[in-house]
Write a protein that holds these residues in place. Sequence first.
Motif, PDB file in Angstrom:
ATOM      1  N   GLN A  82     -53.927  34.773  77.121  1.00 52.58           N
ATOM      2  CA  GLN A  82     -53.565  35.567  75.947  1.00 52.58           C
ATOM      3  C   GLN A  82     -53.227  34.685  74.751  1.00 52.58           C
ATOM      4  O   GLN A  82     -53.530  35.024  73.607  1.00 52.58           O
ATOM      5  CB  GLN A  82     -52.368  36.449  76.313  1.00 52.58           C
ATOM      6  CG  GLN A  82     -51.798  37.258  75.146  1.00 52.58           C
ATOM      7  CD  GLN A  82     -50.599  38.077  75.595  1.00 52.58           C
ATOM      8  OE1 GLN A  82     -50.378  38.279  76.785  1.00 52.58           O
ATOM      9  NE2 GLN A  82     -49.819  38.554  74.648  1.00 52.58           N
ATOM     10  N   GLU A 159     -55.410  39.291  79.688  1.00 56.28           N
ATOM     11  CA  GLU A 159     -55.087  39.995  78.440  1.00 56.28           C
ATOM     12  C   GLU A 159     -55.462  39.163  77.209  1.00 56.28           C
ATOM     13  O   GLU A 159     -54.625  38.890  76.342  1.00 56.28           O
ATOM     14  CB  GLU A 159     -53.601  40.366  78.403  1.00 56.28           C
ATOM     15  CG  GLU A 159     -53.173  41.174  79.623  1.00 56.28           C
ATOM     16  CD  GLU A 159     -52.062  42.158  79.335  1.00 56.28           C
ATOM     17  OE1 GLU A 159     -52.030  42.694  78.215  1.00 56.28           O
ATOM     18  OE2 GLU A 159     -51.258  42.411  80.235  1.00 56.28           O
ATOM     19  N   SER A 162     -54.718  40.665  73.378  1.00 61.48           N
ATOM     20  CA  SER A 162     -53.438  41.294  73.033  1.00 61.48           C
ATOM     21  C   SER A 162     -52.891  40.844  71.689  1.00 61.48           C
ATOM     22  O   SER A 162     -52.155  41.588  71.036  1.00 61.48           O
ATOM     23  CB  SER A 162     -52.403  41.011  74.124  1.00 61.48           C
ATOM     24  OG  SER A 162     -52.778  41.614  75.333  1.00 61.48           O
ATOM     25  N   ARG A 169     -59.966  43.495  67.913  1.00 58.53           N
ATOM     26  CA  ARG A 169     -60.065  43.747  69.358  1.00 58.53           C
ATOM     27  C   ARG A 169     -61.377  44.435  69.692  1.00 58.53           C
ATOM     28  O   ARG A 169     -62.020  44.111  70.691  1.00 58.53           O
ATOM     29  CB  ARG A 169     -58.889  44.597  69.847  1.00 58.53           C
ATOM     30  CG  ARG A 169     -57.617  43.826  70.037  1.00 58.53           C
ATOM     31  CD  ARG A 169     -56.666  44.531  70.984  1.00 58.53           C
ATOM     32  NE  ARG A 169     -56.298  45.859  70.534  1.00 58.53           N
ATOM     33  CZ  ARG A 169     -55.289  46.129  69.740  1.00 58.53           C
ATOM     34  NH1 ARG A 169     -54.531  45.150  69.282  1.00 58.53           N
ATOM     35  NH2 ARG A 169     -55.016  47.367  69.395  1.00 58.53           N
ATOM     36  N   THR A 191     -55.866  43.733  81.843  1.00 55.41           N
ATOM     37  CA  THR A 191     -55.384  44.340  80.609  1.00 55.41           C
ATOM     38  C   THR A 191     -54.464  45.502  80.938  1.00 55.41           C
ATOM     39  O   THR A 191     -54.552  46.087  82.025  1.00 55.41           O
ATOM     40  CB  THR A 191     -56.557  44.828  79.725  1.00 55.41           C
ATOM     41  OG1 THR A 191     -56.038  45.386  78.513  1.00 55.41           O
ATOM     42  CG2 THR A 191     -57.372  45.897  80.444  1.00 55.41           C
ATOM     43  N   GLU A 196     -59.767  49.318  76.704  1.00 55.27           N
ATOM     44  CA  GLU A 196     -60.480  48.080  77.027  1.00 55.27           C
ATOM     45  C   GLU A 196     -61.125  48.174  78.401  1.00 55.27           C
ATOM     46  O   GLU A 196     -62.276  47.785  78.605  1.00 55.27           O
ATOM     47  CB  GLU A 196     -59.511  46.890  77.017  1.00 55.27           C
ATOM     48  CG  GLU A 196     -59.387  46.189  75.696  1.00 55.27           C
ATOM     49  CD  GLU A 196     -58.457  44.992  75.779  1.00 55.27           C
ATOM     50  OE1 GLU A 196     -58.486  44.276  76.799  1.00 55.27           O
ATOM     51  OE2 GLU A 196     -57.699  44.784  74.822  1.00 55.27           O
TER      52      GLU A 196
END
Length: 359
Positions: A82, A159, A162, A169, A191, A196
């Motif tokens: 992330q 993720e 994020s 995104r 996620t 997603e």
Amino acid sequence: MAQVQLINVWKKFGDVVAVEDANLTIKDQEFVVLVGPSGCGKTTTLRMVAGLEEITQGTIMIGDRKVNDLHPKDRDIAMVFQNYALYPHMTVRDNLNFSLRLRKFPKKEIEERVLRAATILGIENMLDRKPKQLSGGQRQRVAMGRAIVRDPQVFLFDEPLSNLDAKLRVQMRLEIARLHRNLGATIIYVTHDQVEAMTLAERIVVMKDGKIQQVGSPDEVFNRPVNTFVGTFIGSPSMNLLQAEVDSGRPVLSGAGYSFTIDEKLHRTLKEAGETKVTMGIRPQHLTPTDDPNAPGFDAVVDMVEPLGAESFLYFSLGGSDLIAHAQSSVIARGTSTRFTLDTNKLHLFSADGTRRLG
């Protein structure tokens, strides 16, 4: 690439069970998404595959190798985090080639791998920049490129989107889907965002409290959730739930302020199973306002309207339950008493405690 198998895998932190008896096979070149709320065990599962967490019990296979005791560097996996985890003092080029230089790859092969990854991700003109000169989306591309150059058997994504804004995104989801098609990679993606999961996955693994609740295609988990948790977690807005009683004589479900006719075969199935009370699920898309006062349904006062341009969502209460309906326009005002009808062919019926699907 290679398939990944989790066989009776447990992870405990003292008395706390983080992952309970996980059994899962991710096929070669498959894109599988682990999804669930915070604390459900999805990241712990990913970290056990990566070798960053020791498993308490069970077996993890990557290809034909048992990897329980293998160091992360020996598992032939690459992980995208992330927080990007880029070296700020290095250029993009050096961030991409760092792991290859450590493993003493030939200089020519390093250059070829870096250029290939940069071209795939559209960052070939940024190779001499430092991370601080890049946007969030560009940094995430570099993090993905650092995984691609290693040419691993399995890609692990924790993720990765994020930290990005909503528009970016969406763009990066397209990039990751395209990456999977181009590389034919085995990807395990974690996620908490069910949008997603639905967008990217070939199969979704829904987790709760360390347990796998359901494994299936996006269509399967959306249209045939195995329990109310899956039904309400997958889909946006969330599935509506109502408690209902099964009429002993007629094919009817009824509750506070409503009564619905159901399929006779389903009614017979419920009676034969001894179900007298059920939890009824209906997605907002299948619960709509109507101008026909005689339409089968119920009346309720709209508490809030969420206008989204071409459509709106209407929020109201019925029999102590908060519900959401879908409308094609925003002409209905807050505080208006409205007739709502639902598509009884789209009902989802669960046991009264919500733990299993019926019918």
